[in-house]
Scaffold this motif. Structure first.
Motif, PDB file in Angstrom:
ATOM      1  N   CYS A  15      -1.211 -12.507   6.776  1.00 26.67           N
ATOM      2  CA  CYS A  15      -2.101 -11.421   7.030  1.00 26.67           C
ATOM      3  C   CYS A  15      -1.809 -10.531   5.542  1.00 26.67           C
ATOM      4  N   THR A  16      -2.907 -10.081   4.827  1.00 23.12           N
ATOM      5  CA  THR A  16      -2.643  -9.190   3.711  1.00 23.12           C
ATOM      6  C   THR A  16      -2.952  -7.925   4.010  1.00 23.12           C
ATOM      7  N   THR A  17      -2.809  -7.406   5.356  1.00 20.00           N
ATOM      8  CA  THR A  17      -3.330  -5.994   5.737  1.00 20.00           C
ATOM      9  C   THR A  17      -4.381  -5.532   5.109  1.00 20.00           C
ATOM     10  N   CYS A  18      -5.293  -6.068   4.749  1.00 20.15           N
ATOM     11  CA  CYS A  18      -6.608  -5.578   3.694  1.00 20.15           C
ATOM     12  C   CYS A  18      -7.576  -4.795   4.734  1.00 20.15           C
ATOM     13  N   GLY A  19      -7.506  -5.046   6.101  1.00 16.55           N
ATOM     14  CA  GLY A  19      -8.248  -4.237   6.943  1.00 16.55           C
ATOM     15  C   GLY A  19      -9.625  -4.607   7.078  1.00 16.55           C
ATOM     16  N   ALA A  20     -10.163  -5.766   6.703  1.00 16.24           N
ATOM     17  CA  ALA A  20     -11.407  -6.108   6.711  1.00 16.24           C
ATOM     18  C   ALA A  20     -11.775  -6.249   8.244  1.00 16.24           C
ATOM     19  N   TYR A  36      -5.764  -4.524  14.703  1.00 18.28           N
ATOM     20  CA  TYR A  36      -4.783  -5.951  14.180  1.00 18.28           C
ATOM     21  C   TYR A  36      -3.618  -5.786  13.540  1.00 18.28           C
ATOM     22  N   ILE A  37      -3.748  -4.747  12.528  1.00 20.78           N
ATOM     23  CA  ILE A  37      -2.583  -4.752  11.403  1.00 20.78           C
ATOM     24  C   ILE A  37      -1.220  -4.272  12.128  1.00 20.78           C
ATOM     25  N   ASP A  38      -1.460  -3.171  12.879  1.00 23.79           N
ATOM     26  CA  ASP A  38      -0.092  -2.669  13.422  1.00 23.79           C
ATOM     27  C   ASP A  38       0.268  -3.737  14.296  1.00 23.79           C
ATOM     28  N   GLY A  96     -10.374   1.499  -1.161  1.00 25.48           N
ATOM     29  CA  GLY A  96     -11.625   1.436  -0.467  1.00 25.48           C
ATOM     30  C   GLY A  96     -11.526   1.764   0.930  1.00 25.48           C
ATOM     31  N   ARG A  97     -11.361   0.473   1.682  1.00 26.85           N
ATOM     32  CA  ARG A  97     -11.499   0.394   3.081  1.00 26.85           C
ATOM     33  C   ARG A  97     -10.545   1.296   3.778  1.00 26.85           C
ATOM     34  N   HIS A  98      -9.144   1.550   3.280  1.00 26.80           N
ATOM     35  CA  HIS A  98      -8.167   2.299   4.123  1.00 26.80           C
ATOM     36  C   HIS A  98      -8.398   3.720   3.600  1.00 26.80           C
ATOM     37  N   ASN A  99      -8.825   4.124   2.537  1.00 29.82           N
ATOM     38  CA  ASN A  99      -8.934   5.282   2.197  1.00 29.82           C
ATOM     39  C   ASN A  99     -10.304   6.076   1.939  1.00 29.82           C
TER      40      ASN A  99
END
Lengths: 324, 681, 259
Positions: B364-369, B380-382, B576-579
Motif C-alpha cells: 500500500c502507498t497510502t494514497c487514499g484512492a 483502509y489506510i488505518d 490533493g486527496r488527503h488535503n
C-alpha cells in the motif's frame, strides 16, 4: 634492545602463508637495524616445512613436528609460543593479523602479560622506542601506538599486505626441533576440517572484467539491473562483503580478504566504499574504475579512474551508450 | 367486486393466516436477533474508537453521502442503478411495514392514511416498484454480460440471489396489488401504473384462482421479505443496515493516522502495539468489514493493484470480514474468546500467515484512492498501518527498513548523512543566502525543507527553486538547518510509531523555540504531517499555496514564457486527496505565461499515485509488474501532454525514473512546479 | 544454554568528517550519534537465536557510562533476559583493560557460552574477545560465521581468508568472537527498546571489582592520531553521464574488455 625478533609462521594444509613471508621480510629489516637474531616458529609436518625455503629467511626456525598438531590448534600454538617467550625473552613477537592470528596473539598476550598492538600496518623504532602504526574507524584515521612497558617484549599482529616480500640474502636457517610441552592437557578445541565456500556457479577469479557491487546497490531486487549491465559488457558480477552479509549474493561472488583475490583486466567498483579488506582483494587488478556517490569514499584513493555519481545513473548511461 | 377475506384473515387447514404470519415473523425475528447479537458481540470485542465528535458535520455528511448518495454516480450507471434501488427502498419501506402488519393481523397503517394519501402513496409505490424492478434486471444483466472487472472476486452468487430476491419482492407485490385490483373491481381511482397494468392480465381469471393467487402473492412476498431480513446480516448486504451508521461514524480527520490506541494514553503503556488478530481492530474498523458491499471501486482505483502488487483493498476487507465471521461464528463457540490452550487454534487466530500476506500490507502507498471512492466510507489506510505497526514490533518488517529507521533515529534523515550537512545545499547556492534560524529567532515564514530536498541532489534543486522564488518575492524566511529532523511522515505510515513520536517531539521542541507566522514545506508529505499528525497545530502551507498567493498579490512577476509544450498537472496524493488542495497549484500554473494546460483523465481526487514517498524507496514488491509511475506517465501521454508538472519531489523522482526506463525522454518531460515558476521569473 | 554477550556502543561515523581534538590523541565524538557496534549486534542476534532454539538465558554486558546503557536496552529488546553495565568512571582503557574488567564480572555469571563481536567499529582492535576467553579459562575461536551445538561441544565455522572456512569443535564452556553476516539482526522498534527498560539492568562500579591498579592501566597508548595522506588517487571523470559513460567504455576497450 636485545632479544630476538620472533615470527610465528602460519601454515595451512602444508603450505606457508604469504603473510608469514611478509613478516619475515619486515623482521629481517628490524633485525638488521638492531643487530638481533631472527627466530621463526613453525608448527606442522616437517615435510611441508622443508618443501618451502622460508627457513632460510630466518636465523633459527623452531620446529614442532607432531602428528597431533598438523593443523592449526590455537591452544598448542599458544603454549608453544608462551614457552619460547618465557625462556628466550624475545624483543618482539610478530604474528599475522589473520583469523588464526587474531585467535593466537591475544592468547599469548594474556598468558605472558606482554603488551599487544593489533592490525598494524607499520612498525617503527624511534629513539629506541617501538611504535606501531594502525588504523581507526575502518581506515578513516591513523594512530601511532606506543607501549607503557616494552622492556619484557611486545607483540604485534600485522595486517597482511602491509609489508612487501623483499628479497634479501639468506640467513643462517638453523633448524631447531622442539618438543610439545610435557603434561599437555587434552586441548579443548579440535580441528575438524576445511570447507571451501568459494566453489560456486561462477569463478570470479577467472574473469577479465568484473562488475562489482557494494552496499550502494541498496537492495537485492536492484542487483538485476547490474547483472544486466555485466551481461551487456561481457563481464562477471562480483561484490563486496556487505552484499554477502545481507544475503543478496552467494559468497562465491565476494572479493576481499575473506573472499577471493581477483586479477581482472578491468575492475568496475560500483557503490563500493573501499574498505581495506575489500581493496586487498583487488591488489592484482589491472585497471580499477570506481563509481560512488560520495566523492570522499576511500575507494577513490586506490582506483585508477573515478566517477562521483549514483551507480544506477552510471549504469543506465553505459547501457544507453552501448545501445547506439 | 369479489368476496374475499384478507390472506391473513383466511384460514388454512383451519388455522388463521395471521398465525402463520406470527410464526414466520417470530422465527425470522429470532434468527435475525440472534445474528445481530453475534455481530454485536464481534463489534464489542473490538477496541475503543470515539466517533461522536462534530455531530453537525457528521449529520451533514450523513445527509450528503448517505441520503443523497453523492459518491455513487462516480461510477455513473452503477451509481444510478444503486440510487434507484436505494430510493426505491426508502419509498417502499412504508409498504413493507404495511404488508407485515397485515400479515400479523394488525393492519394499522390503513387506519393512519386517508384515501387521497393512500392514492398518492400507491402511485409513488408503483413507480418505485417499476424502477426498482428495472434497476435490478439491469444490474443483473450488467453483471452477467458486461462483467465489470472490479467485480472479480466478489460474490456473484449473493448478488444474483439478492437482486433476484428484490425483483421477486417487486413482482409479488405488483402481483398482489394487481390481483387485488381485479378483486376489488378495478375502478379507475387508483393511479397505480404497475399494478394497473399487471391487473390487465388477470381480467379473465376466475374468482377462486384470484383468491388463491392473491393469498399466494401475499405470503410469498411476506416470506421473501422475512427471508431477506434474515439474509441481510450474513453477507455483503449487511450494508443495507450498517451503511448509514457507517457513513455517520466516518472518519473526519483527513490526512492523519489514528493513534495506536484511542483509549490508552502514552505509547509505553500499550502492551500490544498494532493489529495481528481480528479483535485488535477497533469496533469501527470491524463495522467497516460488515459494511463492505464488494463493489470493487476501491480496488479499481488502487495504484498498487494496477501495478500488479498483491494488494486489493476490496479483497483485503472481504478476507478480514470472513475471518472475523469465522472467529465469531453464528453457532458454536468462538475461537476468539479468551486465550486457548490449543496452540493450533491460537495460531489460526493470527491474521498473518493465515488470511493476509505481509507483502499485501507493504504494497500500500497510502494514497487514499480507495477511501476517496468507497461509497460507504470504509477506512483502509488505518487498518493497514495498524497491521504494519504490529509487524514492526514483532521484527517482521522487511530488513531493508532496519538501516533506514536506524539512520532516521540517529541522524534525523533516512540516508544516515551527518546532520551538520543538512543545510549544506543552502550554503552552496549561488547569489543567494539562506538564513539558518537559531533558538529565539523571529521570522515571517519558516521554510521546512525536510530530508530529501536537503540531501538528495535531485530534490535539492527543488529547494533551491523555492528559495529563489521566496527571495525574488521579498519574503522573509529562514530554515532550521541541522536542527531540522525528518518530519516523520514516512516512518508513521510504515508503522514505526515510536520513532515517529520521537522525531515529532524533537521537531516540535525546535519549532517552539522560534517565532514564525507560517511554515512552508517543499513536499506535500511534510505539509500533511505537520498539519495533521503533529500534536501542535501549526499553520502550514505547501510551497505551491504560498507561491500562488504571492502570484495573486503581484509579488511574483513572471517575465519569461515557459518552455513551449503541452503541460499537465499531476495531483500529489498528500496535497490533493488527503488535503483537498487542487485549485491553488492550477491557478499558479495558469498564471505562468505561455502555459497550455490539459487535464489527465484521472486528475484531482482521482489522481493516480506515483508509487509513493516511503516504502517503495527501500523495498520492492517482487510481484510488481509495472511501476505505478510507468502507468501514470502513459496517462499523461494519453492526455496529449509533453510535460508533467509535479509539486512533490518523490513524484518528480519516480516520473523521471519511469520516463528513462520507458525510453520516452524525447516525448515526455517532468518538471517540478517550483522549478517551472522560477524559470519564468 | 546460558549465554553472555558483550556489547559496545560506538560512534556512527558514516560519511562523517572525523575531527581530531587538539591533543591529537583523541577523536571528538561527543557530537556524533552512537549505535551498537555492528559486530556486536550480530553477536546478540546469534545469542537470541540460540536461546530460541535451545532455551536458557542471555545476559548482555557492557563497560561504560550511563549513555552506554542504550545498547544494553537494545540487547534486552532483542530478547536478552538481563543486562549488566560496569561503570568505568571515564578512565582511559584499552582492549586488555576492558577484558580484565569484563572477566571479573562474567566470572560470577554461570554460563555455557560467551559471545563477543570480532572487533569494534571505532578502534578495530579485535583484542577483547580472546583476551577475555583466556582470563576466564574458556576455549575460544575467533571470526566465527556459524555455530552449531552438539552435545557438550560447540562446532564453530571459522571464516579464514580466501573463501575457506575452518570447522572446529570446542568443548563448552567456550567463547566465540562473531563475524558479520552470520545472521540478520532483527529490528527492534523505538517502543520495543523503551519497554525493554522494564527488564533487569544492574550497574556495578568498577571500583567494587577489586582489580589492582596494574589491571586498570592500559598497556598500550595512542601517541598521535592523524589523517591519511592524500596520495593522488583516482583520475576523476567529470561531465554529463553520457559523456562519462563514453569515456569509461573507451577506457575499458583500450584495456581489452567490453569489446
Amino acid at each position: 634492545m636485545t632479544g630476538d625478533i620472533l615470527v610465528f609462521v602460519e601454515q595451512r594444509a602444508g603450505s606457508v602463508r604469504e603473510v608469514s613471508y611478509q613478516l619475515l621480510s619486515k623482521a629481517n629489516q628490524i633485525c638488521a637495524e638492531l643487530s638481533v637474531r631472527l627466530t621463526a616458529v613453525f608448527i606442522g609436518p616437517k615435510a611441508s616445512f622443508l618443501s618451502s625455503d622460508f627457513y632460510k629467511k630466518a636465523d633459527r626456525v623452531l620446529v614442532l613436528e607432531d602428528e597431533r598438531f598438523g593443523d592449526f590448534n590455537c591452544e598448542i600454538a599458544r603454549d608453544v609460543m608462551v614457552g619460547i617467550i618465557k625462556e628466550q625473552r624475545p624483543a618482539m613477537v610478530l604474528v599475522g593479523h589473520t583469523p588464526w592470528g587474531m585467535d593466537l596473539a591475544p592468547a599469548i598476550a594474556a598468558k605472558t602479560g606482554l603488551p599487544l598492538s593489533t592490525d598494524c600496518v607499520d612498525i617503527k623504532i624511534e629513539a629506541g622506542k617501538v611504535k606501531a602504526v594502525r588504523q581507526l574507524y575502518g581506515g578513516k584515521l591513523f594512530a601511532r601506538v606506543v607501549f607503557k612497558d616494552e622492556s619484557k617484549g611486545c607483540i604485534f599482529t600485522v595486517r597482511p599486505g602491509s609489508f612487501s616480500v623483499e628479497g634479501y640474502p639468506d640467513r643462517m636457517g638453523e633448524i631447531v626441533p622442539i618438543e610439545a610441552p610435557k603434561d599437555l592437557p587434552e586441548p579443548s578445541s579440535r580441528f575438524v576440517e576445511y570447507v571451501d565456500t568459494g566453489a560456486g556457479e561462477v569463478d570470479i577469479t577467472q574473469a577479465e572484467l568484473l562488475v562489482s557491487i557494494g552496499r550502494g546497490v541498496g537492495e537485492k531486487e536492484r542487483i538485476e539491473e547490474i547483472q544486466e549491465l555485466a551481461r551487456i559488457l561481457g563481464g562477471v558480477v562480483s561484490c563486496s562483503r556487505p552484499v554477502v552479509d545481507k544475503g543478496w549474493l552467494p559468497k562465491y561472488h565476494q572479493v576481499g580478504t575473506s573472499g577471493k583475490s581477483v586479477k581482472p583486466k578491468v575492475y568496475l567498483a560500483l557503490g563500493i566504499s573501499g574498505a581495506f579488506q575489500h581493496v586487498a582483494g583487488i591488489a592484482g587488478a589491472g585497471t580499477v574504475i570506481a563509481v560512488n556517490k560520495d566523492k570522499k569514499a576511500p575507494i577513490f584513493r586506490v582506483a585508477d579512474y573515478g566517477v562521483a555519481d549514483d551507480l544506477f545513473a552510471f549504469s543506465d548511461a553505459i547501457k544507453k551508450a552501448l545501445k547506439k | 367486486m369479489i368476496e374475499m377475506l384478507h390472506p391473513a384473515a383466511r384460514t388454512y387447514a383451519g388455522i388463521p393466516g395471521y398465525v402463520f404470519g406470527w410464526l414466520a415473523f417470530s422465527v425470522a425475528v429470532l434468527f435475525f436477533a440472534h445474528v445481530m447479537r453475534k455481530r454485536y458481540i464481534l463489534l464489542k470485542a473490538g477496541r475503543a474508537d470515539p466517533r461522536l465528535e462534530k455531530i453537525w458535520e457528521r449529520l451533514k455528511g450523513f445527509f450528503v453521502f448517505g441520503i443523497l448518495q453523492r459518491r455513487q454516480p462516480r461510477y455513473l450507471w452503477a451509481g444510478i442503478i444503486h440510487i434507484v434501488i436505494f430510493w426505491g427502498f426508502v419509498v417502499l419501506g412504508l409498504r413493507s411495514i404495511d404488508l407485515l402488519t397485515q400479515a400479523l393481523g394488525m393492519p394499522v397503517l390503513g387506519l393512519l392514511m386517508d384515501r387521497s394519501a393512500e392514492a398518492f402513496y400507491g402511485l409513488m409505490r408503483d413507480i418505485a416498484e417499476i424502477c426498482v424492478l428495472v434497476a435490478c434486471l439491469w444490474a443483473m444483466g450488467r453483471r452477467f454480460i458486461a462483467r465489470p472487472k472490479r467485480y472479480e472476486g466478489s460474490s456473484h452468487t449473493e448478488a444474483y440471489i439478492v437482486l433476484g430476491l428484490i425483483s421477486f419482492l417487486m413482482i409479488t407485490d405488483i402481483g398482489y396489488d394487481a390481483i387485488g385490483l381485479v378483486i376489488e373491481g378495478g375502478n379507475g381511482d387508483n393511479f397505480a401504473p404497475a399494478s394497473g397494468f399487471a391487473s390487465l392480465f388477470f381480467q379473465e381469471t376466475g374468482p377462486s384462482f384470484l383468491r388463491s393467487g392473491h393469498a399466494l402473492a401475499f405470503w410469498l412476498h411476506i416470506l421473501a421479505f422475512l427471508f431477506f431480513l434474515c439474509f441481510l446480516p450474513m453477507g455483503k448486504h449487511f450494508h443495507i443496515i450498517t451503511a448509514l451508521p457507517n457513513v455517520f461514524l466516518r472518519r473526519l480527520a483527513k490526512g492523519s493516522v489514528k493513534p495506536v490506541r484511542w483509549d490508552v494514553q502514552g505509547l509505553e503503556e500499550i502492551e500490544k502495539i498494532g493489529v495481528s488478530r481480528i479483535e485488535d481492530f477497533t469496533w469501527k474498523q470491524l463495522l467497516d468489514l460488515f459494511t463492505c458491499t464488494e463493489c470493487g471501486r476501491c480496488t479499481d482505483r488502487c495504484p498498487a493493484f494496477s501495478a500488479g502488487r498483491p494488494l486489493s483493498p476490496k479483497s483485503l476487507t472481504m478476507k478480514l470480514r470472513d475471518h472475523a465471521y469465522g472467529m465469531f461464528p453464528l453457532f458454536g463457540r468462538s475461537p476468539a474468546a479468551g486465550d486457548k490452550e490449543d496452540a493450533d487454534e491460537e495460531e489460526r487466530r493470527e491474521i498473518f500467515g493465515n488470511i493476509l500476506t505481509e507483502e499485501e500490507i507493504w504494497s500500500c502507498t497510502t494514497c487514499g484512492a480507495c477511501e476517496e471512492e468507497c461509497p460507504v466510507f470504509i477506512e483502509y489506510i488505518d487498518k493497514i498501518i495498524d497491521m504494519r505497526r504490529n509487524l514492526i514490533e514483532t521484527s517482521n518488517a522487511p530488513r531493508a527498513f532496519n538501516q533506514v529507521f536506524m539512520h532516521l533515529e540517529k541522524t534525523g534523515n533516512p540516508f544516515g548523512k551527518p546532520p551538520s550537512k543538512r543545510s549544506a545545499w543552502a550554503s552552496e547556492l549561488e547569489g543567494m543566502s539562506v538564513r539558518v534560524l537559531k533558538e529565539g529567532d523571529e521570522t515571517d515564514i519558516l521554510y521546512y525543507v525536510d530530508s530529501y530536498p536537503s540531501y538528495d541532489p535531485r530534490a535539492q534543486s527543488v529547494a533551491a527553486a523555492v528559495v529563489r522564488t521566496l527571495n525574488l518575492a521579498g519574503v522573509e524566511f529562514g530554515i532550521l538547518g541541522p536542527k531540522e529532523k525528518d518530519s516523520g511522515h514516512q516512518v508513521r505510515r510504515m508503522g514505526e510509531e515510536g520513532l515517529f513520536q520521537l522525531l515529532m517531539e524533537e521537531n516540535m521542541e525546535t519549532l517552539k523555540g522560534i517565532k514564525f507566522k507560517k511554515i512552508v514545506t517543499t513536499d506535500p508529505h511534510a505539509y500533511n504531517t505537520l498539519r495533521n499528525d503533529y500534536s501542535i497545530k501549526f499553520q502550514v502551507l505547501h510551497y505551491s499555496m504560498l507561491m500562488n498567493s504571492l502570484m495573486e498579490q503581484g509579488l511574483l512577476k513572471p517575465k519569461r514564457d515557459v518552455e513551449p509544450g503541452i503541460y499537465t498537472y499531476h495531483d500529489p496524493c498528500y496535497l490533493g486527496r488527503h488535503n483537498g488542495i487542487y485549485d491553488e497549484p492550477r491557478r499558479l500554473l495558469k498564471s505562468l505565461p505561455g502555459l497550455k494546460l490539459v487535464e489527465m483523465e484521472r486528475s484531482r481526487d482521482r489522481s493516480f499515485c506515483c508509487g509513493g514517498g516511503d516504502i517503495i524507496l527501500w523495498h520492492e514488491i517482487s510481484s510488481e509488474k509495472e511501476r505505478p509511475a510507468g502507468i501514470r506517465i502513459n496517462m499523461a501521454r494519453k492526455a496529449g501532454a509533453g510535460v508533467i508538472v509535479t509539486s512533490c519531489p518523490f513524484c518528480l523522482m519516480h516520473f523521471e525514473d519511469a520516463i528513462k526506463t520507458a525510453g520516452l525522454e524525447w516525448e515526455l518531460k517532468v518538471v517540478d512546479l517550483a522549478e517551472l515558476v522560477v524559470s519564468t521569473l | 544454554m546460558d549465554i553472555v554477550v558483550c556489547v559496545k556502543r560506538v560512534p556512527f561515523t558514516q560519511e562523517v568528517d572525523l575531527e581530531i581534538d587538539r591533543s591529537k590523541r583523541f577523536v571528538a565524538t561527543e557530537s556524533l550519534a552512537h549505535v551498537i557496534n555492528d559486530w556486536d549486534s550480530y553477536a546478540v542476534e546469534e545469542a537470541i537465536l540460540l536461546k530460541e532454539k535451545l532455551g536458557g538465558e542471555v545476559t548482555a554486558v557492557t563497560v561504560g557510562s550511563e549513555d552506554d546503557e542504550e545498547v544494553l536496552r537494545r540487547a534486552l529488546a532483542m530478547g536478552a533476559d538481563r543486562a549488566v553495565r560496569i561503570e568505568s568512571g571515564g578512565m582511559p582503557m584499552d582492549g586488555t583493560v576492558v577484558a580484565g574488567i569484563l572477566a571479573s564480572v562474567i566470572r560470577n555469571i554461570p554460563c555455557d557460552l560467551v559471545l563477543t563481536g570480532v572487533q569494534a567499529d571505532d578502534d578495530n582492535q579485535a583484542v577483547v574477545g580472546v583476551t577475555l576467553a583466556e582470563l576466564l579459562g574458556l576455549s575460544h575461536a575467533a571470526v566465527v560465521r556459524g555455530i552449531e551445538v552438539s552435545g557438550a561441544d560447540i562446532v564453530a565455522r571459522i571464516e579464514l581468508e580466501g573463501g575457506v572456512d575452518e570447522i572446529r569443535r570446542l568443548r563448552l564452556p567456550a567463547l566465540l568472537t562473531i563475524q558479520t553476516g552470520i545472521n540478520e539482526p532483527r529490528y527492534v522498534s523505538v517502543m520495543g527498546i523503551r519497554k525493554a527498560s522494564k527488564k533487569e539492568l544492574k550497574v556495578i562500579d568498577v571500583k567494587e571489582l577489586g582489580l589492582s591498579q596494574n589491571d586498570l592501566v592500559p598497556p598500550t597508548e595512542i601517541e598521535e592520531i592523524y589523517l591519511p595522506a592524500d596520495t593522488g588517487g583516482a583520475e576523476m571523470l567529470k561531465g554529463d553521464p553520457s559523456v562519462v559513460a563514453e569515456a569509461v567504455i573507451d577506457i575499458m576497450r583500450r584495456k581489452g574488455v567490453a569489446l
